[in-house]
Design an enzyme around this catalytic site. Sequence first.
Site, PDB file in Angstrom:
ATOM      1  N   LEU A 169       0.828  -1.203   0.000  1.00  0.00           N
ATOM      2  CA  LEU A 169       0.000   0.000   0.000  1.00  0.00           C
ATOM      3  C   LEU A 169       0.865   1.256   0.000  1.00  0.00           C
ATOM      4  CD1 LEU A 169      -2.578  -1.338   2.603  1.00  0.00           C
ATOM      5  CD2 LEU A 169      -2.910  -1.138   0.122  1.00  0.00           C
ATOM      6  N   THR A 181       5.742   0.678   3.142  1.00  0.00           N
ATOM      7  CA  THR A 181       6.640   1.442   4.004  1.00  0.00           C
ATOM      8  C   THR A 181       5.796   2.337   4.897  1.00  0.00           C
ATOM      9  OG1 THR A 181       8.370   1.448   2.313  1.00  0.00           O
ATOM     10  CG2 THR A 181       8.558   3.086   4.064  1.00  0.00           C
ATOM     11  N   LYS A 201      14.106  -0.066   6.570  1.00  0.00           N
ATOM     12  CA  LYS A 201      13.687   0.514   5.287  1.00  0.00           C
ATOM     13  C   LYS A 201      13.820   2.037   5.315  1.00  0.00           C
ATOM     14  CE  LYS A 201      11.902   1.215   1.261  1.00  0.00           C
ATOM     15  NZ  LYS A 201      10.535   0.838   0.861  1.00  0.00           N
TER      16      LYS A 201
END
Length: 302
Positions: free
Chosen positions: A64, A95, A170
Site C-alpha cells: 500500500l 513502508t 527501510k
Amino acid sequence: MLGFNGLGVMGAPMCRNLAAKSGQEVRAYDSDLDALAQMDESGVTPAESLRDVAEHADIVFLSLPGGSQVNAVCLGAGSLLTHLKPGGLVVDFSTTPVNLAREVSARFLARGIQFVDAPVARTREAATDGTLSVMVGGPEKVFTRIKPLLECVASDITHCGGPGAGQAMKLVNNLVLFQNVVALAEALALIRHAGVDPKLAFEVLSKGSADSFALRNHGMKAMLNDAYPEKAFSTEYALKDIRYALRLGEEAGLFLYGADNAKETLKKAIRAGYGKAYFPVLAKVVATPHAPVKGAGKKKGG
C-alpha cells in the site's frame, strides 16, 4: 490460500510472482478496478472486497502507498482486524512509520493474528524480476514460516528483529538513498557547468569511492537519460518516506541535517510540478541556477 491487497507499481508484479512461484492460489483485491482487471491473465483470482480476501486467505500480503492506508486496511472499519480469523497472518510490504507497525502487530496479536512488517527495497524492475530486498520485523518463528513465500518476490531476505525492525531498516535505507540522489544531482549540475561529458563523469565515479547503487541506477539510468516516468517511485512517495525517517529521528532526539536537506529538495521538486514523476527528477531543480548570496566570497572587513 494467499491473499494480496494493493496492486500498484510494486504490488502488481509481486502478486504475479507469488501466483507463479508459490504453488498456491492467490486472491487479490485493489480499489482500482482497472489494476485488478489486469491480473486476470496472471493466475490471480480477483476478490470482490478486502473482506473477501480476509475470509478466504490464511496469509494476506499488503503493498500500500503508506501508513494511513495500512492503518485503514488493518485497523479501520471493515478492516483485516475485523474479518481475519485467529491464526491468520498479515505480511506488510508497505513502508510505514515504525510505531504504526508495532501498534498493528500488538492489536493483531491480541486477536490471535500474527503480523510482520516486511518493506521492500530496489526498483520496479526488481519487483518484476523477483529480485527485491525484503527487510522483516517480527518473531523468528513467523519469519521462518514466510521465508519460502518471500523467496518468490525477493533475492535478498533479512530478518532484522522484532516488530518494527523491518520498517526501521527501510527508513534508514531510504534516508541514505535520498541523500545519495541529492548528491548525484549536485554532482551532475557541477559536471555540466565544468563542461565534462556527464556519461563519462558518472562512469569515472563508478570506478572510485563514489560508486553506489544510486549512481548505477538512479544516476545512470534516470538522470543521464532525463527519464523520469510516472507510475514509478514518485517524488511524493519519496517525501513521505523521508518524513517517516525524520519522525523516527525526532523520537530518538536527533535532528538529521542531511535527511532534512533531502526533504526540502524533494519539496522543491514537487512545487516545481514534478510530484508524480520518478523522484530522481529532483536533479532538475538542483540544476536551476540561483542568484549569488549577497556578500558571498568576500573576506570579513573586505
